[in-house]
Enzyme design. Structure first.
Site, PDB file in Angstrom:
ATOM      1  N   ASP A 176      46.438 -39.145  65.945  1.00  0.00           N
ATOM      2  CA  ASP A 176      47.588 -40.041  65.861  1.00  0.00           C
ATOM      3  C   ASP A 176      48.876 -39.242  65.592  1.00  0.00           C
ATOM      4  O   ASP A 176      48.829 -38.163  65.005  1.00  0.00           O
ATOM      5  CB  ASP A 176      47.325 -41.009  64.695  1.00  0.00           C
TER       6      ASP A 176
ATOM      7  N   GLU B 272      48.246 -38.058  70.361  1.00  0.00           N
ATOM      8  CA  GLU B 272      49.201 -39.108  70.716  1.00  0.00           C
ATOM      9  C   GLU B 272      50.599 -38.503  70.644  1.00  0.00           C
ATOM     10  O   GLU B 272      51.134 -38.286  69.565  1.00  0.00           O
ATOM     11  CB  GLU B 272      49.102 -40.285  69.737  1.00  0.00           C
TER      12      GLU B 272
END
Ligand SMILES: [Ca+2]
Ligand SMILES: [Ca+2]
Length: 594
Positions: free
Chosen positions: A308, A337
């Protein structure tokens, strides 16, 4: 393990002032290299080297503090057999990933929905922003469903404990149902079923040929993380004189004309006020997180990682973590990400061919530029760089990646408007999107519910695109896991995904082959996936009028083939003649020599 070093962080009142006794016989072969103390007396760091011939057992030591003797015993387990290769197999372009949010997918165990001793005691399906009670058992219960769909890997939004309070904010409720607010890195949230359920899920998934991807967050922690009550040192967190949010500008990280100030704010500014930003340059914290990633991978036999908020993390730390994982698990992969708009920006955050002073070692990224381009191919009229031409021009810049096949492609995710709504609930666009997703280069992932036409925009909040899967919860009026619970159009959608995904599973050309794309002409985009065993021709007509496909125009790839079989309908066509590609459609053909 290939890395024989182990750092133990011991936390307790005045534990740093105690005397250590490490003379226990069971420690044979384990060397205590050093003891490190910090200004905070409540911490002690012990650095060990685990000898190559050490038998499974325990590391035992005593900490003597005045009249108190604390005997500490840490299990030292047998490594999982397989030398880090038989498990941790990595995710590659032969895979088809299904992204789901455990709290919203299915509630397989209503007894774990809430706990009185956790900060958030609510499980309320009538509140879109509260926890709903979904869990890992709910996922285990639907392994058949994933298999029918042709999925080969599951990516769950984080399963680590999020013991955060449910709070009423001016804009609505805040709760950690999505899992991105860690409060203890070594616990699996017990509302998902805890470690036992996670092990059970991994075992059940592996037995059916499904891989498991864990979602990691290194950028920040939840404000209620236990470390916040008594940080080992203040510099575990990036602190500012007054609250400083990140500027979200990835350009500040790589811009050769950029300022140090902007870069510092980008990497050390906070994502939001309730998520303290971790100072990943602190060596104790870095070791803590790297050891946790290695432990998780082995303990739960994970196949891959999704990371993330990658672009907000200290890049040196990220490289060290990636290298440490790869050293123990040579096949492991991770995709980061990095929400970016350009190929160059995306390439910067993974293994690339850029001439830059700092090089990332990340396997691949979540490919936002390709996602945006695929959506534009369906939504916007073609122009020189618009519509389907944007997809062509974006993929033409793949030279910037070391291996673009490692990038993960997608149509939407839990932070975006749902794909079916984005394309105006248009069935033709839906098929074009799914067709692209499952035949273009890279590792495709589908967001849960897309296959049954779940829709919504993120208005008023993200929760609108994170609704419960119908049939996953007791008392649901419909069960859309079953054909009988789905409407005709939902069945058409599911069957389309399933047909293509199951074909993809057996297709060497799509799984591992090369991509050749032709310059789109009048909104018609023709590309090939091919290897020495198989050739697949994809023709996407984004225009509102039908078009002729003349195989001879693509003779580099069509020469020698006699028939073209539509992999959806099974119909065969002579490759010597022209074919009609209807307006607003994708045709996927396997070329054959009869
Ligand atoms: Ca539950
Ligand atoms: Ca940061």
């Amino acid at each position: 393990m290939k890395n024989p070093h182990l750092q133990l962080m011991v936390h307790g009142k005045n534990i740093g002032k105690s005397e250590l006794d490490f003379s226990q016989k069971s420690n044979l072969g384990i060397r205590l290299d050093s003891i490190q103390k910090l200004k905070n007396p409540n911490y002690l760091f012990l650095n060990f080297t685990i000898g190559a011939n050490v038998k499974p057992g325990k590391i035992v030591f005593s900490l003597i503090l005045g009249p108190t003797i604390n005997i500490i015993s840490i299990p030292l387990n047998q490594p999982v057999p397989g030398k880090g290769i038989k498990y941790a197999r990595g995710i590659n372009s032969t895979d088809f990933i299904y992204l789901l949010m455990p709290d919203r997918f299915s509630n397989g165990d209503p007894t774990n929905d809430h706990y009185a001793n956790m900060r958030d005691t609510v499980a309320d399906r009538t509140n879109p922003l509260a926890r709903h009670g979904g869990d890992l058992q709910g996922i285990i219960n639907h392994i058949d469903y994933f298999q029918q769909m042709g999925v080969t890997a599951l990516w769950l939004t984080p399963v680590i404990e999020n013991d955060m309070p449910l709070e009423k904010e001016p804009n609505g409720w805040l709760s950690g149902y999505h899992g991105y607010w860690f409060t203890d890195h070594y616990e699996i949230d017990k509302r998902f079923g805890g470690k036992e359920a996670y092990l059970k899920l991994v075992k059940a998934a592996h037995a059916r040929g499904l891989k498991i991807i864990q979602d990691a967050v290194y950028n920040h922690i939840g404000a209620a993380h236990w470390i916040m009550d008594d940080p080992p040192s203040e510099d575990w967190i990036n602190r500012w004189p007054a609250y400083q949010g990140t500027n979200h500008r990835e350009q500040a990280v790589f811009d050769i004309h950029g300022s140090e100030k902007d870069k510092e704010v980008m990497e050390a500014g906070w994502f939001v006020p309730h998520l303290p930003d971790l100072n990943l340059r602190n060596p104790f914290l870095a070791t803590y997180l790297i050891q946790q990633a290695i432990w998780m991978t082995q303990e739960f036999q994970l196949d891959g990682w999704r990371v993330d908020t990658y672009k907000y993390c200290d890049p040196v730390f990220m490289n060290n973590l990636n290298a440490a994982l790869e050293k123990e698990f040579p096949l492991i992969t991770a995709f980061g990400e990095a929400t970016v708009n350009t190929v160059a920006a995306g390439a910067y955050f993974c293994r690339n061919n850029l001439n830059v002073s700092w090089k990332s070692n990340l396997t691949g990224i979540l490919d936002f530029p390709v996602c945006y381009a695929m959506l534009e191919a369906m939504k916007k009229n073609h122009g020189w760089t618009d519509g389907v031409n944007r997809l062509y021009t974006t993929l033409a810049e793949d030279m910037l990646y070391q291996n673009p096949m490692n990038n993960c492609i997608f149509l939407d995710n839990h932070d975006m408007d749902r794909f079916y709504s984005v394309v105006g609930e248009d069935w033709s666009s839906f098929k074009m999107g799914i067709g692209l997703l499952l035949t273009e280069r890279g590792v495709p992932h589908l967001y849960y519910g897309t296959e049954i036409l779940m829709k919504n925009f993120k208005n008023p909040s993200d929760a609108m695109v994170r609704e419960d899967f119908p049939g996953g919860f007791e008392g649901d009026p419909q069960n859309k896991f079953l054909p009988s619970g789905r409407t005709d159009s939902e069945n058409l959608a599911f069957n389309y995904v399933s047909k293509l995904a199951n074909f993809r599973k057996t297709s060497s050309a799509i799984g591992n082959g090369a991509l050749m794309q032709y310059i789109p002409s009048k909104g018609v985009y023709v590309y090939f996936r091919y290897d020495k065993h198989q050739t697949i021709l994809c023709a996407l007509n984004s225009d509102t009028v039908s078009a002729n496909l003349n195989f001879e125009d693509f003779s580099e790839r069509t020469k020698g083939f006699e028939t073209a079989t539509d992999i959806i309908t099974g119909a065969s066509y002579p490759a010597s003649e022209k074919m009609i590609i209807p307006a607003r459609s994708i045709t996927i053909l396997e070329l054959k020599k009869r």
